[in-house]
Design a protein around this motif. Structure first.
Motif, PDB file in Angstrom:
ATOM      1  N   HIS A   1      -2.354  -9.162   2.025  1.00  0.00           N
ATOM      2  CA  HIS A   1      -2.640  -8.137   3.025  1.00  0.00           C
ATOM      3  C   HIS A   1      -2.921  -8.850   4.344  1.00  0.00           C
ATOM      4  O   HIS A   1      -3.718  -9.783   4.389  1.00  0.00           O
ATOM      5  CB  HIS A   1      -3.845  -7.290   2.622  1.00  0.00           C
TER       6      HIS A   1
ATOM      7  N   ASP B   1       3.530   0.002  -7.148  1.00  0.00           N
ATOM      8  CA  ASP B   1       4.233  -1.273  -7.197  1.00  0.00           C
ATOM      9  C   ASP B   1       3.641  -2.220  -8.228  1.00  0.00           C
ATOM     10  O   ASP B   1       4.292  -3.187  -8.635  1.00  0.00           O
ATOM     11  CB  ASP B   1       4.198  -1.946  -5.821  1.00  0.00           C
ATOM     12  N   LEU B   2       2.397  -1.971  -8.648  1.00  0.00           N
ATOM     13  CA  LEU B   2       1.727  -2.876  -9.570  1.00  0.00           C
ATOM     14  C   LEU B   2       1.740  -2.389 -11.017  1.00  0.00           C
ATOM     15  O   LEU B   2       1.226  -3.078 -11.897  1.00  0.00           O
ATOM     16  CB  LEU B   2       0.272  -3.074  -9.140  1.00  0.00           C
TER      17      LEU B   2
ATOM     18  N   VAL C   1      -4.971  -3.726  -4.445  1.00  0.00           N
ATOM     19  CA  VAL C   1      -4.378  -2.700  -3.583  1.00  0.00           C
ATOM     20  C   VAL C   1      -5.224  -2.479  -2.334  1.00  0.00           C
ATOM     21  O   VAL C   1      -4.711  -2.385  -1.216  1.00  0.00           O
ATOM     22  CB  VAL C   1      -4.207  -1.381  -4.360  1.00  0.00           C
ATOM     23  N   GLN C   2      -6.532  -2.434  -2.493  1.00  0.00           N
ATOM     24  CA  GLN C   2      -7.403  -2.087  -1.372  1.00  0.00           C
ATOM     25  C   GLN C   2      -7.663  -3.257  -0.437  1.00  0.00           C
ATOM     26  O   GLN C   2      -7.910  -3.060   0.747  1.00  0.00           O
ATOM     27  CB  GLN C   2      -8.730  -1.546  -1.905  1.00  0.00           C
TER      28      GLN C   2
ATOM     29  N   VAL D   1      -0.845 -11.223  -4.188  1.00  0.00           N
ATOM     30  CA  VAL D   1      -0.795 -10.006  -3.379  1.00  0.00           C
ATOM     31  C   VAL D   1      -1.376 -10.335  -2.013  1.00  0.00           C
ATOM     32  O   VAL D   1      -2.493 -10.852  -1.925  1.00  0.00           O
ATOM     33  CB  VAL D   1      -1.585  -8.859  -4.038  1.00  0.00           C
TER      34      VAL D   1
ATOM     35  N   GLU E   1       1.343  -6.280   0.625  1.00  0.00           N
ATOM     36  CA  GLU E   1       0.681  -4.994   0.850  1.00  0.00           C
ATOM     37  C   GLU E   1       1.239  -3.901  -0.065  1.00  0.00           C
ATOM     38  O   GLU E   1       1.790  -2.902   0.407  1.00  0.00           O
ATOM     39  CB  GLU E   1       0.810  -4.599   2.322  1.00  0.00           C
ATOM     40  N   PRO E   2       1.098  -4.065  -1.383  1.00  0.00           N
ATOM     41  CA  PRO E   2       1.676  -3.087  -2.317  1.00  0.00           C
ATOM     42  C   PRO E   2       0.800  -1.840  -2.455  1.00  0.00           C
ATOM     43  O   PRO E   2      -0.388  -1.840  -2.097  1.00  0.00           O
ATOM     44  CB  PRO E   2       1.700  -3.870  -3.631  1.00  0.00           C
ATOM     45  N   GLY E   3       1.405  -0.804  -2.991  1.00  0.00           N
ATOM     46  CA  GLY E   3       0.660   0.371  -3.416  1.00  0.00           C
ATOM     47  C   GLY E   3       0.410   0.293  -4.905  1.00  0.00           C
ATOM     48  O   GLY E   3       0.879  -0.622  -5.591  1.00  0.00           O
ATOM     49  N   GLU E   4      -0.305   1.277  -5.436  1.00  0.00           N
ATOM     50  CA  GLU E   4      -0.614   1.249  -6.864  1.00  0.00           C
ATOM     51  C   GLU E   4       0.647   1.326  -7.716  1.00  0.00           C
ATOM     52  O   GLU E   4       0.728   0.696  -8.766  1.00  0.00           O
ATOM     53  CB  GLU E   4      -1.552   2.410  -7.209  1.00  0.00           C
TER      54      GLU E   4
ATOM     55  N   GLU F   1      -7.319  -2.354  -8.527  1.00  0.00           N
ATOM     56  CA  GLU F   1      -7.943  -1.702  -7.365  1.00  0.00           C
ATOM     57  C   GLU F   1      -8.227  -2.712  -6.260  1.00  0.00           C
ATOM     58  O   GLU F   1      -7.981  -2.445  -5.085  1.00  0.00           O
ATOM     59  CB  GLU F   1      -9.239  -1.029  -7.808  1.00  0.00           C
TER      60      GLU F   1
END
Length: 338
Positions: free
Chosen positions: A130, A61-62, A80-81, A128, A56-59, A77
């Motif tokens: 989630h 982190d990438l 992340v989403q 990634v 569950e990274p944010g922008e 995108e």
């Protein structure tokens, strides 16, 4: 599987295709761990590839990893989403595959889903996740137990994650089948239970299950043919996964059809119950109507009525009520109305 430390939900393992050795790249707390991982990725030797996993990274982190892989902004995108439909995209040398993770809660008939995005490049795999379910841990364990597949390079990670996710689908399908069998037994049981809500609840979970499995079938099928940069030895492994996902997809459609049949059967039984109740009510109403009619006639209290002064008039009226009610009861019992 080597011990894994976490930074922002990150872990990184460098594999040697020739020896099958797995080197865990330390990710201590803080930004230095991220920098150390990026530094190790720049020093990959011939025959090595890295697998970086993020939870569950944010922008932010990438940023470094997306530059290292050359990811398209749309791919970042999506990663992340999350909440992506299972699909496959090609961004230059990077193959992006979106999967739905799926697990069946033990406390009740409920299917929960999550997301995993896989970005496979020439020497790097980025995954990634989630949602609570994490198939990458099991996939890493399988890679360690079967280091022969590491000679396929980053493709081995893609296969291991796909295989793990599809196996979880098969396990969930078995659980759904068990719940459906129990529900069918309740549908045809003598007890009059209203199971409409239970059937709809399970059907809703099967629809969610189908939405995860059905779009993945063509995605996996596309990976079974020869591809540039992929070893031919890896193709039978993907064909095996394609066979499993096809069988699971067939099973899910079968479960959906059986649930429709179970709902139709339950509604038909409820209609039969209502008809039985209406027949019973009508039969008892007819049985009670005759004594009521006789009592009503003799209760009019007119001055000139037959048998008003007869000593056996009252016993005769009671006898007529009992006999008429008994004859009607016998007739309705014979016709299964009572």
């Amino acid at each position: 599987m080597p011990a894994v430390a976490h930074t922002w939900g990150m872990r990184c393992v460098v594999y040697d295709e020739r020896s099958g050795r797995a080197e865990h790249v330390g990710c201590p707390e803080g930004g230095d761990g991220h920098a150390a991982t990026l530094g190790r990725l720049k020093e990959l030797a011939e025959g090595e590839f890295a697998w970086v996993h993020l939870d569950e990274p944010g922008e932010g982190d990438l940023e470094g990893l997306s530059e290292r892989l050359g990811l398209h902004p749309l791919a970042v995108e999506d990663a992340v989403q999350a909440y992506q439909r299972p699909k496959r995209e090609r961004y230059g040398d990077v193959l992006a595959v979106a999967l739905k993770t799926l697990w069946y809660l033990r406390d009740g008939p409920e299917v929960e889903t999550g997301d995993v995005m896989l970005f496979t490049g020439p020497h790097l795999v980025l995954s990634v996740r989630h949602g609570p379910a994490d198939p990458t841990a099991e996939a890493a364990r399988r890679l360690e137990e079967d280091p022969i597949t590491l000679k396929f390079g980053p493709v081995a990670v893609l296969h291991a994650v796909l295989d793990t996710v599809v196996d979880s689908y098969s396990e969930a399908a078995v659980r759904v089948r068990t719940d459906l069998t129990q529900l069918e037994c309740r549908v045809f049981a003598p007890a009059r239970d209203d199971l409409t809500e239970a059937i709809y609840s399970l059907k809703r979970e099967v629809v969610e299950f189908r939405d995860a499995v059905e779009p993945l079938v063509p995605v996996v099928q596309e990976l079974t043919g020869p591809r540039e940069g992929w070893p031919d030895e890896a193709l039978p492994y993907f064909r095996d996964v394609a066979d499993h996902i096809q069988r699971t997809d067939t099973e899910v459609h079968s479960l959906d059809e059986l649930l429709n049949s179970a709902l139709d059967a339950h509604l038909a039984r409820m209609g039969t119950w209502q008809n039985d109740d209406m027949r019973r009510i009508s039969a008892w109403a007819a049985i009670l109507a005759t004594p009521t009619l006789i009592a009503g006639v003799y209760g009019m209290n007119f001055a000139h009525m037959p048998e008003l002064g007869w000593a056996f008039g009252y016993p005769l009226a009671i006898t007529m009520m009992v006999v008429s009610a008994g004859l009607l009861y016998r007739a309705f019992r014979r016709n299964n109305w009572l």
